[in-house]
Scaffold this motif. Structure first.
Motif, PDB file in Angstrom:
ATOM      1  N   ALA A 155       0.837  -1.205   0.000  1.00 26.77           N
ATOM      2  CA  ALA A 155       0.000   0.000   0.000  1.00 26.77           C
ATOM      3  C   ALA A 155       0.868   1.250   0.000  1.00 26.77           C
ATOM      4  O   ALA A 155       0.548   2.230  -0.684  1.00 26.77           O
ATOM      5  CB  ALA A 155      -0.929  -0.002   1.209  1.00 26.77           C
ATOM      6  N   ILE A 156       1.962   1.219   0.756  1.00 24.84           N
ATOM      7  CA  ILE A 156       2.886   2.364   0.756  1.00 24.84           C
ATOM      8  C   ILE A 156       3.411   2.599  -0.652  1.00 24.84           C
ATOM      9  O   ILE A 156       3.413   3.724  -1.146  1.00 24.84           O
ATOM     10  CB  ILE A 156       4.026   2.146   1.762  1.00 24.84           C
ATOM     11  CG1 ILE A 156       3.477   2.187   3.190  1.00 24.84           C
ATOM     12  CG2 ILE A 156       5.141   3.185   1.566  1.00 24.84           C
ATOM     13  CD1 ILE A 156       4.476   1.793   4.262  1.00 24.84           C
ATOM     14  N   ARG A 157       3.832   1.527  -1.310  1.00 22.46           N
ATOM     15  CA  ARG A 157       4.352   1.652  -2.681  1.00 22.46           C
ATOM     16  C   ARG A 157       3.273   2.200  -3.620  1.00 22.46           C
ATOM     17  O   ARG A 157       3.537   3.112  -4.414  1.00 22.46           O
ATOM     18  CB  ARG A 157       4.851   0.303  -3.196  1.00 22.46           C
ATOM     19  CG  ARG A 157       5.232   0.369  -4.685  1.00 22.46           C
ATOM     20  CD  ARG A 157       5.819  -0.917  -5.160  1.00 22.46           C
ATOM     21  NE  ARG A 157       7.233  -0.852  -4.814  1.00 22.46           N
ATOM     22  CZ  ARG A 157       8.029  -1.889  -4.759  1.00 22.46           C
ATOM     23  NH1 ARG A 157       7.574  -3.087  -5.012  1.00 22.46           N
ATOM     24  NH2 ARG A 157       9.294  -1.738  -4.453  1.00 22.46           N
ATOM     25  N   ARG A 158       2.075   1.660  -3.536  1.00 23.45           N
ATOM     26  CA  ARG A 158       0.984   2.082  -4.420  1.00 23.45           C
ATOM     27  C   ARG A 158       0.674   3.569  -4.223  1.00 23.45           C
ATOM     28  O   ARG A 158       0.559   4.326  -5.198  1.00 23.45           O
ATOM     29  CB  ARG A 158      -0.246   1.216  -4.113  1.00 23.45           C
ATOM     30  CG  ARG A 158      -1.363   1.290  -5.072  1.00 23.45           C
ATOM     31  CD  ARG A 158      -2.460   0.245  -4.816  1.00 23.45           C
ATOM     32  NE  ARG A 158      -2.845   0.089  -3.416  1.00 23.45           N
ATOM     33  CZ  ARG A 158      -2.491  -0.943  -2.639  1.00 23.45           C
ATOM     34  NH1 ARG A 158      -1.725  -1.914  -3.096  1.00 23.45           N
ATOM     35  NH2 ARG A 158      -2.903  -1.005  -1.378  1.00 23.45           N
ATOM     36  N   ILE A 159       0.579   4.005  -2.974  1.00 25.60           N
ATOM     37  CA  ILE A 159       0.268   5.405  -2.690  1.00 25.60           C
ATOM     38  C   ILE A 159       1.426   6.307  -3.112  1.00 25.60           C
ATOM     39  O   ILE A 159       1.217   7.392  -3.660  1.00 25.60           O
ATOM     40  CB  ILE A 159      -0.088   5.589  -1.200  1.00 25.60           C
ATOM     41  CG1 ILE A 159      -1.417   4.875  -0.919  1.00 25.60           C
ATOM     42  CG2 ILE A 159      -0.159   7.056  -0.810  1.00 25.60           C
ATOM     43  CD1 ILE A 159      -1.738   4.696   0.541  1.00 25.60           C
ATOM     44  N   ILE A 181      10.625  -2.296   3.001  1.00 24.88           N
ATOM     45  CA  ILE A 181       9.300  -2.043   3.575  1.00 24.88           C
ATOM     46  C   ILE A 181       8.227  -2.281   2.510  1.00 24.88           C
ATOM     47  O   ILE A 181       7.242  -2.981   2.738  1.00 24.88           O
ATOM     48  CB  ILE A 181       9.200  -0.604   4.128  1.00 24.88           C
ATOM     49  CG1 ILE A 181      10.129  -0.422   5.344  1.00 24.88           C
ATOM     50  CG2 ILE A 181       7.758  -0.256   4.493  1.00 24.88           C
ATOM     51  CD1 ILE A 181      10.302   1.028   5.776  1.00 24.88           C
ATOM     52  N   GLU A 182       8.420  -1.694   1.344  1.00 28.22           N
ATOM     53  CA  GLU A 182       7.406  -1.764   0.291  1.00 28.22           C
ATOM     54  C   GLU A 182       7.196  -3.176  -0.244  1.00 28.22           C
ATOM     55  O   GLU A 182       6.087  -3.521  -0.644  1.00 28.22           O
ATOM     56  CB  GLU A 182       7.780  -0.826  -0.863  1.00 28.22           C
ATOM     57  CG  GLU A 182       7.626   0.630  -0.515  1.00 28.22           C
ATOM     58  CD  GLU A 182       7.864   1.558  -1.683  1.00 28.22           C
ATOM     59  OE1 GLU A 182       7.510   2.736  -1.565  1.00 28.22           O
ATOM     60  OE2 GLU A 182       8.387   1.115  -2.736  1.00 28.22           O
ATOM     61  N   THR A 183       8.240  -3.988  -0.253  1.00 32.35           N
ATOM     62  CA  THR A 183       8.098  -5.360  -0.749  1.00 32.35           C
ATOM     63  C   THR A 183       7.600  -6.323   0.325  1.00 32.35           C
ATOM     64  O   THR A 183       7.320  -7.482   0.038  1.00 32.35           O
ATOM     65  CB  THR A 183       9.427  -5.887  -1.312  1.00 32.35           C
ATOM     66  OG1 THR A 183      10.410  -5.889  -0.269  1.00 32.35           O
ATOM     67  CG2 THR A 183       9.898  -5.083  -2.512  1.00 32.35           C
ATOM     68  N   ALA A 207       5.540   7.441  10.936  1.00 32.07           N
ATOM     69  CA  ALA A 207       4.934   8.776  10.967  1.00 32.07           C
ATOM     70  C   ALA A 207       5.480   9.654   9.841  1.00 32.07           C
ATOM     71  O   ALA A 207       4.728  10.407   9.213  1.00 32.07           O
ATOM     72  CB  ALA A 207       5.171   9.433  12.321  1.00 32.07           C
ATOM     73  N   ALA A 208       6.783   9.561   9.579  1.00 35.68           N
ATOM     74  CA  ALA A 208       7.384  10.364   8.505  1.00 35.68           C
ATOM     75  C   ALA A 208       6.856   9.927   7.142  1.00 35.68           C
ATOM     76  O   ALA A 208       6.511  10.769   6.305  1.00 35.68           O
ATOM     77  CB  ALA A 208       8.904  10.251   8.560  1.00 35.68           C
ATOM     78  N   ILE A 209       6.767   8.628   6.913  1.00 33.36           N
ATOM     79  CA  ILE A 209       6.241   8.126   5.636  1.00 33.36           C
ATOM     80  C   ILE A 209       4.792   8.579   5.471  1.00 33.36           C
ATOM     81  O   ILE A 209       4.406   9.099   4.419  1.00 33.36           O
ATOM     82  CB  ILE A 209       6.349   6.589   5.572  1.00 33.36           C
ATOM     83  CG1 ILE A 209       7.821   6.171   5.433  1.00 33.36           C
ATOM     84  CG2 ILE A 209       5.522   6.027   4.416  1.00 33.36           C
ATOM     85  CD1 ILE A 209       8.064   4.682   5.571  1.00 33.36           C
ATOM     86  N   ALA A 263      -1.125  10.277   3.829  1.00 36.05           N
ATOM     87  CA  ALA A 263      -2.009   9.116   3.922  1.00 36.05           C
ATOM     88  C   ALA A 263      -2.532   8.931   5.344  1.00 36.05           C
ATOM     89  O   ALA A 263      -2.078   9.590   6.280  1.00 36.05           O
ATOM     90  CB  ALA A 263      -1.250   7.869   3.471  1.00 36.05           C
ATOM     91  N   THR A 264      -3.474   8.020   5.491  1.00 36.48           N
ATOM     92  CA  THR A 264      -4.075   7.737   6.794  1.00 36.48           C
ATOM     93  C   THR A 264      -3.566   6.408   7.339  1.00 36.48           C
ATOM     94  O   THR A 264      -3.009   5.589   6.603  1.00 36.48           O
ATOM     95  CB  THR A 264      -5.612   7.641   6.676  1.00 36.48           C
ATOM     96  OG1 THR A 264      -5.938   6.490   5.876  1.00 36.48           O
ATOM     97  CG2 THR A 264      -6.202   8.903   6.063  1.00 36.48           C
ATOM     98  N   ASP A 265      -3.813   6.185   8.628  1.00 40.80           N
ATOM     99  CA  ASP A 265      -3.462   4.907   9.242  1.00 40.80           C
ATOM    100  C   ASP A 265      -4.160   3.758   8.526  1.00 40.80           C
ATOM    101  O   ASP A 265      -3.563   2.715   8.279  1.00 40.80           O
ATOM    102  CB  ASP A 265      -3.844   4.881  10.727  1.00 40.80           C
ATOM    103  CG  ASP A 265      -2.935   5.747  11.591  1.00 40.80           C
ATOM    104  OD1 ASP A 265      -1.800   6.045  11.177  1.00 40.80           O
ATOM    105  OD2 ASP A 265      -3.376   6.120  12.693  1.00 40.80           O
ATOM    106  N   ASP A 266      -5.434   3.937   8.210  1.00 35.09           N
ATOM    107  CA  ASP A 266      -6.186   2.876   7.542  1.00 35.09           C
ATOM    108  C   ASP A 266      -5.574   2.493   6.199  1.00 35.09           C
ATOM    109  O   ASP A 266      -5.680   1.350   5.777  1.00 35.09           O
ATOM    110  CB  ASP A 266      -7.646   3.281   7.334  1.00 35.09           C
ATOM    111  CG  ASP A 266      -8.446   3.256   8.622  1.00 35.09           C
ATOM    112  OD1 ASP A 266      -8.048   2.537   9.568  1.00 35.09           O
ATOM    113  OD2 ASP A 266      -9.472   3.953   8.694  1.00 35.09           O
TER     114      ASP A 266
END
Length: 80
Positions: free
Chosen positions: A13-17, A42-44, A56-58, A64-67
């Motif tokens: 999700a981090i990668r997608r966003i 992290i992303e993989t 928090a920094a990412i 983005a949100t926690d969800d």
């Protein structure tokens, strides 16, 4: 309640966003104070748990949100 030492994130999700926001990996890594290699792990999903400050920094730099960024069970825990 004491602060957690790590949180579990949803790396894909981090990668997608990040990609949707048009931010390259090196830029986000620099903004979060980590290496691009660490962000890649992290992303993989190789690295699923990160320090709250890194998370928090990412989150901040992606807007983005926690969800959106936390692993499913972790998002529920953060809200309680």
């Amino acid at each position: 309640m004491p602060e957690r030492s790590t949180v579990e994130v949803d790396g894909p999700a981090i990668r997608r966003i990040r990609k949707h926001a048009g931010v390259d990996m090196n830029t986000l890594a620099e903004q979060a104070g980590i290496t691009a290699n660490y962000l890649s792990r992290i992303e993989t999903g190789t690295r699923r748990r990160v320090r709250p400050s890194v998370y928090a920094a990412i989150r901040h730099h992606l807007g983005a949100t926690d969800d959106e960024l936390l692993a499913a069970g972790e998002a529920r825990t953060q809200r309680t």
